[in-house]
Design a protein around this motif. Structure first.
Motif, mmCIF file in Angstrom:
data_model
loop_
_atom_site.group_PDB
_atom_site.id
_atom_site.type_symbol
_atom_site.label_atom_id
_atom_site.label_comp_id
_atom_site.label_asym_id
_atom_site.label_seq_id
_atom_site.Cartn_x
_atom_site.Cartn_y
_atom_site.Cartn_z
ATOM 1 N N ILE A 198 14.544 -5.221 -1.328
ATOM 2 C CA ILE A 198 13.626 -4.105 -1.064
ATOM 3 C C ILE A 198 12.248 -4.642 -0.691
ATOM 4 C CG2 ILE A 198 12.390 -2.163 -2.098
ATOM 5 C CD1 ILE A 198 14.914 -1.666 -3.815
ATOM 6 N N LEU A 199 11.773 -5.620 -1.458
ATOM 7 C CA LEU A 199 10.465 -6.212 -1.182
ATOM 8 C C LEU A 199 10.433 -6.848 0.205
ATOM 9 C CD1 LEU A 199 7.616 -7.070 -2.005
ATOM 10 C CD2 LEU A 199 8.631 -9.086 -3.116
ATOM 11 N N TYR A 200 11.480 -7.596 0.538
ATOM 12 C CA TYR A 200 11.519 -8.263 1.838
ATOM 13 C C TYR A 200 11.549 -7.237 2.972
ATOM 14 C CZ TYR A 200 12.671 -11.376 5.629
ATOM 15 O OH TYR A 200 12.630 -12.061 6.813
ATOM 16 N N LEU A 201 12.315 -6.174 2.791
ATOM 17 C CA LEU A 201 12.398 -5.130 3.816
ATOM 18 C C LEU A 201 11.026 -4.528 4.084
ATOM 19 C CD1 LEU A 201 14.035 -3.170 5.637
ATOM 20 C CD2 LEU A 201 14.331 -1.723 3.603
ATOM 21 N N LEU A 202 10.316 -4.147 3.018
ATOM 22 C CA LEU A 202 9.007 -3.520 3.187
ATOM 23 C C LEU A 202 7.971 -4.518 3.703
ATOM 24 C CD1 LEU A 202 8.840 -1.347 -0.078
ATOM 25 C CD2 LEU A 202 9.502 -0.618 2.217
ATOM 26 N N ALA A 203 8.023 -5.751 3.185
ATOM 27 C CA ALA A 203 7.029 -6.757 3.571
ATOM 28 C C ALA A 203 7.199 -7.217 5.015
ATOM 29 C CB ALA A 203 7.108 -7.956 2.628
ATOM 30 N N SER A 204 8.427 -7.213 5.499
ATOM 31 C CA SER A 204 8.671 -7.658 6.870
ATOM 32 C C SER A 204 8.402 -6.561 7.896
ATOM 33 C CB SER A 204 10.117 -8.162 7.013
ATOM 34 O OG SER A 204 11.047 -7.150 6.697
ATOM 35 N N HIS A 205 8.089 -5.349 7.416
ATOM 36 C CA HIS A 205 7.739 -4.239 8.312
ATOM 37 C C HIS A 205 6.477 -3.567 7.777
ATOM 38 C CE1 HIS A 205 12.099 -4.792 8.958
ATOM 39 N NE2 HIS A 205 11.874 -4.369 10.179
ATOM 40 N N ARG A 206 5.448 -4.373 7.551
ATOM 41 C CA ARG A 206 4.226 -3.845 6.943
ATOM 42 C C ARG A 206 3.620 -2.694 7.767
ATOM 43 N NH1 ARG A 206 1.153 -9.340 5.492
ATOM 44 N NH2 ARG A 206 2.868 -10.222 6.710
ATOM 45 N N GLY A 207 3.247 -1.650 7.051
ATOM 46 C CA GLY A 207 2.675 -0.480 7.687
ATOM 47 C C GLY A 207 3.691 0.600 8.004
ATOM 48 N N ARG A 208 4.961 0.219 8.036
ATOM 49 C CA ARG A 208 6.002 1.205 8.332
ATOM 50 C C ARG A 208 6.474 1.865 7.037
ATOM 51 N NH1 ARG A 208 12.095 0.262 10.893
ATOM 52 N NH2 ARG A 208 12.865 2.309 10.307
ATOM 53 N N VAL A 209 6.678 3.166 7.089
ATOM 54 C CA VAL A 209 7.165 3.912 5.928
ATOM 55 C C VAL A 209 8.695 3.991 5.987
ATOM 56 C CG1 VAL A 209 7.090 6.077 4.645
ATOM 57 C CG2 VAL A 209 5.052 5.273 5.869
ATOM 58 N N PHE A 210 9.333 3.590 4.887
ATOM 59 C CA PHE A 210 10.791 3.680 4.774
ATOM 60 C C PHE A 210 11.143 4.783 3.781
ATOM 61 C CE2 PHE A 210 10.383 -0.530 6.506
ATOM 62 C CZ PHE A 210 11.526 -0.716 7.271
ATOM 63 N N SER A 211 12.027 5.675 4.193
ATOM 64 C CA SER A 211 12.487 6.728 3.282
ATOM 65 C C SER A 211 13.427 6.139 2.240
ATOM 66 C CB SER A 211 13.216 7.819 4.062
ATOM 67 O OG SER A 211 14.445 7.321 4.587
ATOM 68 N N THR A 212 13.622 6.867 1.156
ATOM 69 C CA THR A 212 14.558 6.455 0.112
ATOM 70 C C THR A 212 15.951 6.249 0.689
ATOM 71 O OG1 THR A 212 13.303 7.635 -1.586
ATOM 72 C CG2 THR A 212 15.594 7.105 -2.093
ATOM 73 N N GLU A 213 16.348 7.164 1.561
ATOM 74 C CA GLU A 213 17.673 7.078 2.175
ATOM 75 C C GLU A 213 17.810 5.814 3.018
ATOM 76 O OE1 GLU A 213 20.470 9.553 5.386
ATOM 77 O OE2 GLU A 213 18.643 10.446 4.553
ATOM 78 N N GLU A 214 16.781 5.513 3.811
ATOM 79 C CA GLU A 214 16.856 4.341 4.685
ATOM 80 C C GLU A 214 16.872 3.056 3.883
ATOM 81 O OE1 GLU A 214 14.804 2.643 8.787
ATOM 82 O OE2 GLU A 214 13.800 4.220 7.623
ATOM 83 N N ILE A 215 16.071 2.984 2.817
ATOM 84 C CA ILE A 215 16.059 1.792 1.962
ATOM 85 C C ILE A 215 17.432 1.588 1.350
ATOM 86 C CG2 ILE A 215 15.135 0.788 -0.164
ATOM 87 C CD1 ILE A 215 12.473 2.176 0.507
ATOM 88 N N PHE A 216 18.024 2.656 0.828
ATOM 89 C CA PHE A 216 19.332 2.536 0.191
ATOM 90 C C PHE A 216 20.383 2.043 1.179
ATOM 91 C CE2 PHE A 216 23.485 4.006 -1.199
ATOM 92 C CZ PHE A 216 23.486 3.652 -2.543
ATOM 93 N N GLU A 217 20.421 2.652 2.365
ATOM 94 C CA GLU A 217 21.468 2.311 3.333
ATOM 95 C C GLU A 217 21.272 0.911 3.913
ATOM 96 O OE1 GLU A 217 21.840 5.511 6.120
ATOM 97 O OE2 GLU A 217 22.757 6.839 4.629
#
Length: 229
Positions: free
Chosen positions: A164-183
């Motif tokens: 989760i951390l890597y996903l958010l950190a590698s796309h800084r500034g982009r908002v990820f929904s709960t659904e998108e993070i899970f999938e």
């Protein structure tokens, strides 16, 4: 052939799980308490653990916490307890999945295969690229080594917290929904009643804030989560 370590002080349960695992072509390693399990995982290759919480000598929570200091092997926890806090505690100490006894052996096998598949996919991704390091202020996230450092000191995260951390950190500034993070992280279809992402992000935030002294992951209410640093 994947090695699955089954850890439970109830031999009948170990034998039952063993039958189903062997029928699906897995090699089974057995332990009946946490101390035995720690010796096995220290000396042998283990691809996944099925771990009971309530055991003598060293319980599953303590064992999971000890393993996570050095090893990111996928862990499915079993427990006769059904309270939400027991599940949360298991996930906080590093478990990747959780099942309540009595459980359906076929469902357990499905979760074993799903967790192994996600672990394999992640390894393929990391092997296909050179060491990729993301730096955010004092924080260093190393995708290849699956390690997070703050000023050179490691922060212990579960496999899912790291993803989760890597996903958010590698796309800084982009908002990820709960659904998108899970999938993206669990590689499964999201269901509206699933609060898994919220639980994992809550624990991830607590760990990061304790080390960093500030909130790295921001909530965009009604939309999702992002990192802006």
């Amino acid at each position: 052939m994947k090695n699955i370590l089954v850890v439970d002080d109830e031999r009948e349960i170990v034998n039952l799980i063993t039958i189903y695992l062997q029928n699906d072509g897995f090699q089974v390693l057995k332990a009946y308490n946490g101390v035995e399990a720690l010796q096995i995982i220290t000396n042998q290759q283990v691809d996944l653990m099925i771990l009971d919480i309530m055991m003598p000598e060293m319980d599953g929570i303590e064992l999971c916490r000890t393993i996570r200091e050095k090893n990111q092997v996928p862990i499915i926890m079993l427990s006769a307890k059904g309270e939400d806090m027991d599940k949360v505690l298991g996930l906080m100490t590093g478990a990747d999945d959780y099942m309540i006894k009595p459980f359906n052996p076929l469902e357990l096998m499905a979760r074993v295969k799903s967790l192994l598949r996600r672990s394999y996919q992640y390894k393929l991704e990391t092997q296909s690229t050179e060491s990729e390091i993301i730096k955010i202020n004092s924080l260093e996230i190393n995708r290849a080594s699956h390690q997070v450092l703050n000023n050179g000191f490691p922060i212990t995260l579960t496999a899912k917290e790291f993803d989760i951390l890597y996903l958010l950190a590698s796309h800084r500034g982009r908002v990820f929904s709960t659904e998108e993070i899970f999938e993206r992280v669990w590689v499964e279809k999201y269901f509206a009643s699933n609060n898994t992402v919220m639980v994992h992000i809550s624990h991830l935030r607590d760990k990061l804030e304790k080390e960093l002294g500030y909130k790295l992951i921001k909530t965009v209410w009604g939309v999702g989560y992002k990192i802006e640093e």
